[in-house]
Design a protein around this motif. Structure first.
Motif, PDB file in Angstrom:
ATOM      1  N   SER A  29       0.682  -1.234  -0.078  1.00 42.24           N
ATOM      2  CA  SER A  29      -0.101  -0.031   0.093  1.00 42.24           C
ATOM      3  C   SER A  29       0.861   1.308   0.022  1.00 42.24           C
ATOM      4  O   SER A  29       2.193   1.141   0.287  1.00 42.24           O
ATOM      5  N   SER A  30       0.305   2.488  -0.158  1.00 43.94           N
ATOM      6  CA  SER A  30       0.968   3.592  -0.017  1.00 43.94           C
ATOM      7  C   SER A  30       1.346   4.101   1.380  1.00 43.94           C
ATOM      8  O   SER A  30       2.430   4.994   1.409  1.00 43.94           O
ATOM      9  N   ASN A  31       1.114   2.975   2.265  1.00 40.15           N
ATOM     10  CA  ASN A  31       1.856   3.166   3.872  1.00 40.15           C
ATOM     11  C   ASN A  31       2.952   2.310   3.876  1.00 40.15           C
ATOM     12  O   ASN A  31       3.321   1.926   5.288  1.00 40.15           O
ATOM     13  N   ILE A  32       3.607   1.854   2.885  1.00 34.10           N
ATOM     14  CA  ILE A  32       4.716   1.101   3.126  1.00 34.10           C
ATOM     15  C   ILE A  32       5.727   1.744   3.957  1.00 34.10           C
ATOM     16  O   ILE A  32       5.968   2.866   3.643  1.00 34.10           O
ATOM     17  N   GLU A  33       6.286   0.924   4.945  1.00 35.20           N
ATOM     18  CA  GLU A  33       7.031   1.339   6.038  1.00 35.20           C
ATOM     19  C   GLU A  33       7.959   0.440   6.762  1.00 35.20           C
ATOM     20  O   GLU A  33       7.788  -0.682   6.538  1.00 35.20           O
ATOM     21  N   GLY A  34       8.774   0.837   7.790  1.00 36.53           N
ATOM     22  CA  GLY A  34       9.073   0.003   8.965  1.00 36.53           C
ATOM     23  C   GLY A  34       9.719  -1.087   8.537  1.00 36.53           C
ATOM     24  O   GLY A  34       9.509  -2.216   9.058  1.00 36.53           O
ATOM     25  N   PRO A  35      10.658  -1.250   7.593  1.00 41.62           N
ATOM     26  CA  PRO A  35      11.481  -2.613   7.438  1.00 41.62           C
ATOM     27  C   PRO A  35      12.186  -2.910   8.547  1.00 41.62           C
ATOM     28  O   PRO A  35      12.912  -2.163   8.931  1.00 41.62           O
ATOM     29  N   ASN A  36      12.322  -4.419   8.962  1.00 38.70           N
ATOM     30  CA  ASN A  36      13.463  -4.735   9.656  1.00 38.70           C
ATOM     31  C   ASN A  36      13.429  -6.415   9.538  1.00 38.70           C
ATOM     32  O   ASN A  36      12.534  -7.095   9.152  1.00 38.70           O
ATOM     33  N   LEU A  55      19.689   9.106   6.872  1.00 41.70           N
ATOM     34  CA  LEU A  55      18.303   9.789   6.912  1.00 41.70           C
ATOM     35  C   LEU A  55      17.575   9.909   5.752  1.00 41.70           C
ATOM     36  O   LEU A  55      18.097  10.270   4.528  1.00 41.70           O
ATOM     37  N   THR A  56      16.607   9.465   5.638  1.00 41.84           N
ATOM     38  CA  THR A  56      15.576   9.779   4.346  1.00 41.84           C
ATOM     39  C   THR A  56      15.079  11.170   4.042  1.00 41.84           C
ATOM     40  O   THR A  56      14.618  11.655   4.774  1.00 41.84           O
ATOM     41  N   ARG A  57      15.343  11.565   2.790  1.00 35.27           N
ATOM     42  CA  ARG A  57      14.909  12.803   2.383  1.00 35.27           C
ATOM     43  C   ARG A  57      13.454  12.577   1.542  1.00 35.27           C
ATOM     44  O   ARG A  57      13.659  12.547   0.306  1.00 35.27           O
ATOM     45  N   TYR A  58      12.509  12.501   2.301  1.00 33.55           N
ATOM     46  CA  TYR A  58      11.297  12.414   1.849  1.00 33.55           C
ATOM     47  C   TYR A  58      10.669  13.341   0.681  1.00 33.55           C
ATOM     48  O   TYR A  58      10.945  14.473   1.021  1.00 33.55           O
ATOM     49  N   GLY A  59      10.440  12.991  -0.597  1.00 35.40           N
ATOM     50  CA  GLY A  59      10.022  14.059  -1.458  1.00 35.40           C
ATOM     51  C   GLY A  59      11.143  14.287  -2.472  1.00 35.40           C
ATOM     52  O   GLY A  59      11.093  14.501  -3.712  1.00 35.40           O
ATOM     53  N   LYS A  60      12.585  14.133  -1.966  1.00 33.58           N
ATOM     54  CA  LYS A  60      13.561  14.414  -2.877  1.00 33.58           C
ATOM     55  C   LYS A  60      14.122  12.916  -3.231  1.00 33.58           C
ATOM     56  O   LYS A  60      14.748  13.037  -4.480  1.00 33.58           O
ATOM     57  N   SER A 103       9.624   9.273  -2.690  1.00 33.03           N
ATOM     58  CA  SER A 103       8.844   9.126  -1.250  1.00 33.03           C
ATOM     59  C   SER A 103       9.661   7.918  -0.576  1.00 33.03           C
ATOM     60  O   SER A 103       8.901   6.736   0.007  1.00 33.03           O
ATOM     61  N   CYS A 104      10.713   8.235   0.050  1.00 34.27           N
ATOM     62  CA  CYS A 104      11.378   7.269   0.544  1.00 34.27           C
ATOM     63  C   CYS A 104      11.135   7.358   2.103  1.00 34.27           C
ATOM     64  O   CYS A 104      11.211   8.263   2.846  1.00 34.27           O
ATOM     65  N   SER A 105      10.418   6.215   2.718  1.00 37.52           N
ATOM     66  CA  SER A 105       9.711   6.273   3.967  1.00 37.52           C
ATOM     67  C   SER A 105      10.735   5.826   5.275  1.00 37.52           C
ATOM     68  O   SER A 105      10.538   6.141   6.404  1.00 37.52           O
ATOM     69  N   ASN A 106      11.462   4.673   4.896  1.00 38.56           N
ATOM     70  CA  ASN A 106      12.190   4.078   6.041  1.00 38.56           C
ATOM     71  C   ASN A 106      13.421   3.295   5.249  1.00 38.56           C
ATOM     72  O   ASN A 106      13.239   3.026   4.178  1.00 38.56           O
ATOM     73  N   LEU A 107      14.375   2.750   6.109  1.00 36.78           N
ATOM     74  CA  LEU A 107      15.187   1.853   5.677  1.00 36.78           C
ATOM     75  C   LEU A 107      15.828   0.958   6.799  1.00 36.78           C
ATOM     76  O   LEU A 107      15.518   1.215   8.046  1.00 36.78           O
ATOM     77  N   VAL A 108      16.531   0.169   6.645  1.00 35.77           N
ATOM     78  CA  VAL A 108      17.338  -1.240   7.454  1.00 35.77           C
ATOM     79  C   VAL A 108      18.433  -1.461   7.015  1.00 35.77           C
ATOM     80  O   VAL A 108      18.260  -1.776   5.390  1.00 35.77           O
ATOM     81  N   PHE A 109      19.333  -2.054   7.611  1.00 32.72           N
ATOM     82  CA  PHE A 109      20.685  -2.514   7.201  1.00 32.72           C
ATOM     83  C   PHE A 109      20.315  -3.935   7.224  1.00 32.72           C
ATOM     84  O   PHE A 109      19.808  -4.465   8.263  1.00 32.72           O
ATOM     85  N   GLY A 110      20.834  -4.700   6.190  1.00 31.47           N
ATOM     86  CA  GLY A 110      20.545  -5.936   6.225  1.00 31.47           C
ATOM     87  C   GLY A 110      21.652  -6.940   5.416  1.00 31.47           C
ATOM     88  O   GLY A 110      22.754  -6.462   4.888  1.00 31.47           O
ATOM     89  N   GLY A 111      21.120  -7.967   4.879  1.00 30.91           N
ATOM     90  CA  GLY A 111      22.156  -8.984   4.124  1.00 30.91           C
ATOM     91  C   GLY A 111      23.254  -9.715   5.315  1.00 30.91           C
ATOM     92  O   GLY A 111      23.202  -9.412   6.339  1.00 30.91           O
ATOM     93  N   LYS A 112      23.834 -10.624   4.706  1.00 30.25           N
ATOM     94  CA  LYS A 112      24.794 -11.512   5.389  1.00 30.25           C
ATOM     95  C   LYS A 112      25.798 -10.707   6.102  1.00 30.25           C
ATOM     96  O   LYS A 112      26.272 -10.947   7.117  1.00 30.25           O
ATOM     97  N   ASP A 113      26.366  -9.585   5.360  1.00 28.24           N
ATOM     98  CA  ASP A 113      27.482  -8.685   6.048  1.00 28.24           C
ATOM     99  C   ASP A 113      26.932  -7.649   6.587  1.00 28.24           C
ATOM    100  O   ASP A 113      27.827  -6.677   7.067  1.00 28.24           O
ATOM    101  N   LEU A 137       9.803   2.676  -0.355  1.00 24.84           N
ATOM    102  CA  LEU A 137       9.315   3.725  -1.322  1.00 24.84           C
ATOM    103  C   LEU A 137       7.825   3.942  -1.181  1.00 24.84           C
ATOM    104  O   LEU A 137       7.116   3.221  -2.103  1.00 24.84           O
ATOM    105  N   GLN A 138       7.165   5.026  -0.839  1.00 25.78           N
ATOM    106  CA  GLN A 138       5.924   5.086  -0.938  1.00 25.78           C
ATOM    107  C   GLN A 138       5.190   5.291  -2.296  1.00 25.78           C
ATOM    108  O   GLN A 138       4.126   5.124  -2.331  1.00 25.78           O
TER     109      GLN A 138
END
Length: 292
Positions: A35-42, A229-234, A256-266, A274-275
């Motif tokens: 949905s357009s409220n995609i957020e909070g990956p972890n 830091l996400t620059r939402y709209g930029k 419309s970047c709403s959030n982020l998380v570090f992941g992967g094996k390393d 992205l909303q």
């Protein structure tokens, strides 16, 4: 064909990562999967990726980091929509439920959803970060009035109001040593930092960074203490040193970047929600996330 020794497999995997260009965004999922409220990956401890509002609002999706496919992991009670995901040391999933004005808890084995914390003074719990003592720090904006609060929620669910009369509090993150709390204000385009004591109280508020345009949303630290830091709209992620110096700005495909998380094996792959595109993008970095 003979199986390769484990050491050679690790080298092959590292070589594959090394071939990927750094700070270059590419798609993980197809567009319009959320949905357009995609957020909070972890990620949980096993490396499974969870993202809110998969297919529609009110769900938590389990997303493959290999091919970007997904499935609904849990559907929240009617009237609840999550905005952020964190995990306790015991493995329970905590959710900022901005519509239900709660912080919810999901038992990962039974998938039972319960209210972990509630206060009649909550506006709309938005983003969460958690320390090694399982104390949760929550941003709590009032979008209508462009104001916000900060809360601490202890492991027993007790709520403590840490700050009020702020701007539109949104992204929130602890430094790797957990002695600094960063909070941004989306509308005011300011990032504040606080000292955090051993009990989880905050003090010494001071301005960390400020931008003249575009909004803010989620943010995360790497192991060196740099703040992404996400620059939402930029459509960019700006990387700030612990001193507040801009180190780089990473261009995304969506705006419309709403959030982020570090992941992967390393821990050196960044996963971004992205909303506008209703999808996820990834890019590789030099320094792993603070939890790796």
């Amino acid at each position: 064909m003979k199986h390769l020794p484990a050491a050679l497999l690790l080298l092959a995997s590292a070589a594959t990562f090394a071939q990927e260009p750094l700070y270059t965004a590419k798609d993980l999922t197809k567009e319009n999967m959320f949905s357009s409220n995609i957020e909070g990956p972890n990620f949980d401890k096993a490396g499974n990726l969870y993202v809110v509002n998969f297919i529609k609002d009110g769900t938590i999706g389990n997303i493959s980091t290999k091919n970007g496919s997904g499935e609904v992991f849990v559907t929240l009670p009617e009237g609840s929509i999550a905005n952020s995901i964190q995990f306790t040391s015991g493995g329970n999933m905590l959710l900022a439920d901005f519509k239900g004005h709660n912080v919810l808890k999901v038992d990962m084995k039974t998938r039972q959803v319960s209210v972990f914390a509630h206060s009649g003074r909550f506006n709309q719990p938005n983003d969460l970060c958690i320390n090694r003592k399982d104390q949760v720090f929550a941003s709590d904006p009032d979008w209508k009035n462009s104001t916000g609060q900060l809360w601490r929620i202890d492991k027993d669910g007790k709520t403590t109001l840490l700050a009020e009369n702020m701007g539109t509090t949104n992204g929130i993150e602890l430094s790797p040593d957990e002695k600094t709390l960063y909070v941004n204000e989306s509308v005011q385009r300011k990032v504040w930092k606080f000292d955090v004591d051993a009990r989880g109280n905050i003090s010494n508020k001071r301005l960390f960074a400020e931008f003249p345009d575009h909004g803010f949303d989620g943010m995360k630290c790497d192991k060196a203490g740099n703040l992404y830091l996400t620059r939402y709209g930029k459509g960019t992620i700006v990387v700030l040193s612990p001193e507040g110096k801009q180190l780089r700005e990473i261009a995304l495909k969506g705006k419309s970047c709403s959030n982020l998380v570090f992941g992967g094996k390393d821990g050196k792959t960044v996963f971004v929600t992205l909303q506008d595109r209703k999808c996820m993008e990834t890019f590789r970095v030099e320094i792993a996330g603070k939890n790796f």
